[in-house]
Design a protein around this motif. Structure first.
Motif, PDB file in Angstrom:
ATOM      1  N   ASN A  97     -77.715  67.143  89.351  1.00 10.98           N
ATOM      2  CA  ASN A  97     -77.584  68.509  89.844  1.00 10.98           C
ATOM      3  C   ASN A  97     -77.801  68.492  91.351  1.00 10.98           C
ATOM      4  N   SER A  98     -76.781  68.850  92.088  1.00 12.65           N
ATOM      5  CA  SER A  98     -76.901  68.858  93.542  1.00 12.65           C
ATOM      6  C   SER A  98     -77.731  70.055  93.994  1.00 12.65           C
ATOM      7  N   ALA A  99     -78.293  69.937  95.159  1.00 16.82           N
ATOM      8  CA  ALA A  99     -78.989  71.075  95.759  1.00 16.82           C
ATOM      9  C   ALA A  99     -77.972  72.110  96.234  1.00 16.82           C
ATOM     10  N   LYS A 100     -78.436  73.330  96.498  1.00 16.34           N
ATOM     11  CA  LYS A 100     -77.556  74.364  97.026  1.00 16.34           C
ATOM     12  C   LYS A 100     -77.223  74.037  98.476  1.00 16.34           C
ATOM     13  N   LEU A 101     -75.963  73.744  98.719  1.00 16.04           N
ATOM     14  CA  LEU A 101     -75.517  73.355 100.047  1.00 16.04           C
ATOM     15  C   LEU A 101     -74.945  74.570 100.776  1.00 16.04           C
ATOM     16  N   LYS A 102     -75.228  74.668 102.053  1.00 17.59           N
ATOM     17  CA  LYS A 102     -74.667  75.726 102.884  1.00 17.59           C
ATOM     18  C   LYS A 102     -73.534  75.131 103.699  1.00 17.59           C
ATOM     19  N   VAL A 103     -72.289  75.529 103.383  1.00 19.57           N
ATOM     20  CA  VAL A 103     -71.110  74.976 104.040  1.00 19.57           C
ATOM     21  C   VAL A 103     -70.196  76.132 104.449  1.00 19.57           C
ATOM     22  N   ASN A 104     -69.158  75.792 105.190  1.00 18.18           N
ATOM     23  CA  ASN A 104     -68.139  76.760 105.591  1.00 18.18           C
ATOM     24  C   ASN A 104     -66.867  76.512 104.796  1.00 18.18           C
ATOM     25  N   ASP A 105     -66.264  77.584 104.284  1.00 14.92           N
ATOM     26  CA  ASP A 105     -64.989  77.419 103.600  1.00 14.92           C
ATOM     27  C   ASP A 105     -63.886  77.257 104.629  1.00 14.92           C
ATOM     28  N   ILE A 106     -62.638  77.201 104.181  1.00 17.59           N
ATOM     29  CA  ILE A 106     -61.524  76.927 105.092  1.00 17.59           C
ATOM     30  C   ILE A 106     -61.334  78.038 106.116  1.00 17.59           C
ATOM     31  N   GLU A 107     -61.820  79.242 105.817  1.00 15.37           N
ATOM     32  CA  GLU A 107     -61.716  80.364 106.737  1.00 15.37           C
ATOM     33  C   GLU A 107     -62.929  80.480 107.665  1.00 15.37           C
ATOM     34  N   GLY A 108     -63.883  79.563 107.525  1.00 20.05           N
ATOM     35  CA  GLY A 108     -65.059  79.572 108.382  1.00 20.05           C
ATOM     36  C   GLY A 108     -66.192  80.432 107.888  1.00 20.05           C
ATOM     37  N   ASN A 109     -66.070  80.998 106.683  1.00 21.57           N
ATOM     38  CA  ASN A 109     -67.144  81.833 106.137  1.00 21.57           C
ATOM     39  C   ASN A 109     -68.256  80.952 105.578  1.00 21.57           C
ATOM     40  N   PRO A 110     -69.515  81.187 105.957  1.00 20.91           N
ATOM     41  CA  PRO A 110     -70.620  80.394 105.394  1.00 20.91           C
ATOM     42  C   PRO A 110     -70.870  80.767 103.939  1.00 20.91           C
ATOM     43  N   ILE A 111     -70.906  79.761 103.072  1.00 22.34           N
ATOM     44  CA  ILE A 111     -71.122  79.988 101.642  1.00 22.34           C
ATOM     45  C   ILE A 111     -72.193  79.030 101.135  1.00 22.34           C
ATOM     46  N   GLU A 112     -72.763  79.355  99.990  1.00 25.64           N
ATOM     47  CA  GLU A 112     -73.693  78.484  99.279  1.00 25.64           C
ATOM     48  C   GLU A 112     -72.997  77.949  98.038  1.00 25.64           C
ATOM     49  N   ILE A 113     -73.090  76.641  97.826  1.00 23.13           N
ATOM     50  CA  ILE A 113     -72.376  76.014  96.720  1.00 23.13           C
ATOM     51  C   ILE A 113     -73.220  74.883  96.153  1.00 23.13           C
ATOM     52  N   ALA A 114     -73.130  74.687  94.841  1.00 23.37           N
ATOM     53  CA  ALA A 114     -73.829  73.591  94.159  1.00 23.37           C
ATOM     54  C   ALA A 114     -72.981  73.159  92.967  1.00 23.37           C
ATOM     55  N   ALA A 115     -73.211  71.933  92.495  1.00 21.99           N
ATOM     56  CA  ALA A 115     -72.407  71.389  91.399  1.00 21.99           C
ATOM     57  C   ALA A 115     -73.267  70.478  90.542  1.00 21.99           C
ATOM     58  N   VAL A 116     -72.785  70.239  89.315  1.00 16.08           N
ATOM     59  CA  VAL A 116     -73.398  69.261  88.416  1.00 16.08           C
ATOM     60  C   VAL A 116     -72.374  68.165  88.144  1.00 16.08           C
ATOM     61  N   VAL A 117     -72.817  66.916  88.209  1.00 20.38           N
ATOM     62  CA  VAL A 117     -71.948  65.759  88.014  1.00 20.38           C
ATOM     63  C   VAL A 117     -72.448  64.975  86.803  1.00 20.38           C
ATOM     64  N   VAL A 118     -71.564  64.735  85.843  1.00 21.48           N
ATOM     65  CA  VAL A 118     -71.880  63.950  84.651  1.00 21.48           C
ATOM     66  C   VAL A 118     -71.244  62.574  84.843  1.00 21.48           C
ATOM     67  N   PHE A 119     -72.048  61.516  84.801  1.00 21.70           N
ATOM     68  CA  PHE A 119     -71.535  60.174  85.094  1.00 21.70           C
ATOM     69  C   PHE A 119     -72.236  59.133  84.237  1.00 21.70           C
ATOM     70  N   ARG A 120     -71.660  57.933  84.251  1.00 19.34           N
ATOM     71  CA  ARG A 120     -72.269  56.777  83.601  1.00 19.34           C
ATOM     72  C   ARG A 120     -71.783  55.501  84.280  1.00 19.34           C
ATOM     73  N   VAL A 121     -72.553  54.433  84.130  1.00 21.19           N
ATOM     74  CA  VAL A 121     -72.199  53.137  84.707  1.00 21.19           C
ATOM     75  C   VAL A 121     -71.268  52.406  83.746  1.00 21.19           C
ATOM     76  N   ILE A 122     -70.131  51.926  84.251  1.00 20.21           N
ATOM     77  CA  ILE A 122     -69.200  51.165  83.423  1.00 20.21           C
ATOM     78  C   ILE A 122     -69.083  49.708  83.886  1.00 20.21           C
ATOM     79  N   ASP A 123     -69.574  49.401  85.071  1.00 16.37           N
ATOM     80  CA  ASP A 123     -69.561  48.025  85.578  1.00 16.37           C
ATOM     81  C   ASP A 123     -70.933  47.734  86.169  1.00 16.37           C
ATOM     82  N   SER A 124     -71.740  47.004  85.429  1.00 17.13           N
ATOM     83  CA  SER A 124     -73.121  46.750  85.858  1.00 17.13           C
ATOM     84  C   SER A 124     -73.197  45.848  87.086  1.00 17.13           C
TER      85      SER A 124
END
Length: 280
Positions: A97-124
């Motif tokens: 779970n990523s932290a809430k990031l403060k970034v600018n969208d393509i129009e330059g508006n400041p937004i808060e965004i976060a995401a969850v990533v589901v992953f696993r190791v396939i090559d040790s």
């Protein structure tokens, strides 16, 4: 680096072999074959260091004096290369779970965004040797990819043209997963899913953007109301003329259209003024 299978034999068979060598060495010592017995006892000692246990959904990376000897993926008790160094790598599915990031969208508006990533190791091997710490690598690259994707789209499209972060969550999630897979393949990691968990305007512009959204919604609703009102007025006038209920000249027709539009389009209840006739 590329993962390969390490040399192993069944651990229980290895223990029996070690016990058999020890027993033979003791027998030789008792029968005055001292040198040969000592050699067998000393030779059996390294076999104990080759015994390892592998848990389910876990890989054991084996290195021998700085050289990659292979990976043990099958769970159970195994005997591998003596004096080798073994490192555990989890193959289980995990979330980040990523932290809430403060970034600018393509129009330059400041937004808060976060995401969850589901992953696993396939090559040790890649996860162990190609990156310093693959878990930290996943975290940093996930936040970097999330920032990059957020910069490619507007938060919202008020004219309904093109993709937006709010209106096209499935497409944005697919784009994020694809970019993450490109970034994390070097670490032997498979991205199973990536989705946005938080999306909002930053606090400094949230109220202004809310007013803009409300104004856009009001304009869109008014346009629909006017479009429907015009159709109703046209239908009413056509039906009156068709049935011959009343003959309207252009001036009275314009007055009737004005009254009907005001009554239908107004956001408040209409208060009619009834004309009861002239005093003269």
């Amino acid at each position: 680096m590329k993962e390969k299978n390490a040399w192993v034999i069944n651990g229980f068979l290895g223990l029996l072999l070690m016990l058999a060598v020890d027993a033979l060495g003791l027998v030789l010592l008792m029968n005055e074959y001292i040198l040969l017995g000592i050699v067998l006892l000393v030779a059996s000692a390294p076999l104990l260091s080759a015994i390892t246990v592998v848990q389910p959904n876990q890989a054991m990376v084996v290195t021998f004096f700085g050289s990659y000897a292979g990976t043990i993926r099958k769970s159970g008790l195994w005997m591998t290369v003596p004096f080798s160094v073994r490192k555990k790598v989890s193959l289980r599915v995990r979330n980040f779970n990523s932290a809430k990031l403060k970034v600018n969208d393509i129009e330059g508006n400041p937004i808060e965004i976060a995401a969850v990533v589901v992953f696993r190791v396939i090559d040790s091997a890649k996860a162990t040797f190609d990156v310093d710490n693959y878990e930290q690598f996943v975290e940093i690259q996930s936040e970097t990819a999330l920032r990059h994707v957020a910069n490619k789209y507007p938060y919202d499209t008020f004219d309904s043209n093109g993709y937006s972060l709010r209106g096209n969550s499935e497409e944005v999630a697919a784009e994020l997963s694809r970019e993450l897979q490109e970034r994390l393949s070097v670490a032997g990691v498979e991205v199973m899913e990536a989705r946005l968990t938080h999306l909002a305007y930053s606090t400094e512009i949230a109220s202004a953007m809310l007013q803009r959204q409300q104004a856009t919604a009001i304009i869109a609703a008014r346009s629909k109301i006017v479009e429907g009102a015009v159709g109703m007025v046209q239908l009413a006038i056509a039906q009156l003329q068709q049935e011959g209920v009343i003959e309207l000249d252009e001036e009275r027709k314009a007055a009737m259209i004005n009254n009907l539009l005001v009554a239908i389009v107004s956001d408040r209840s209409a208060n009619p003024v009834i004309n009861t006739g002239s005093l003269y």
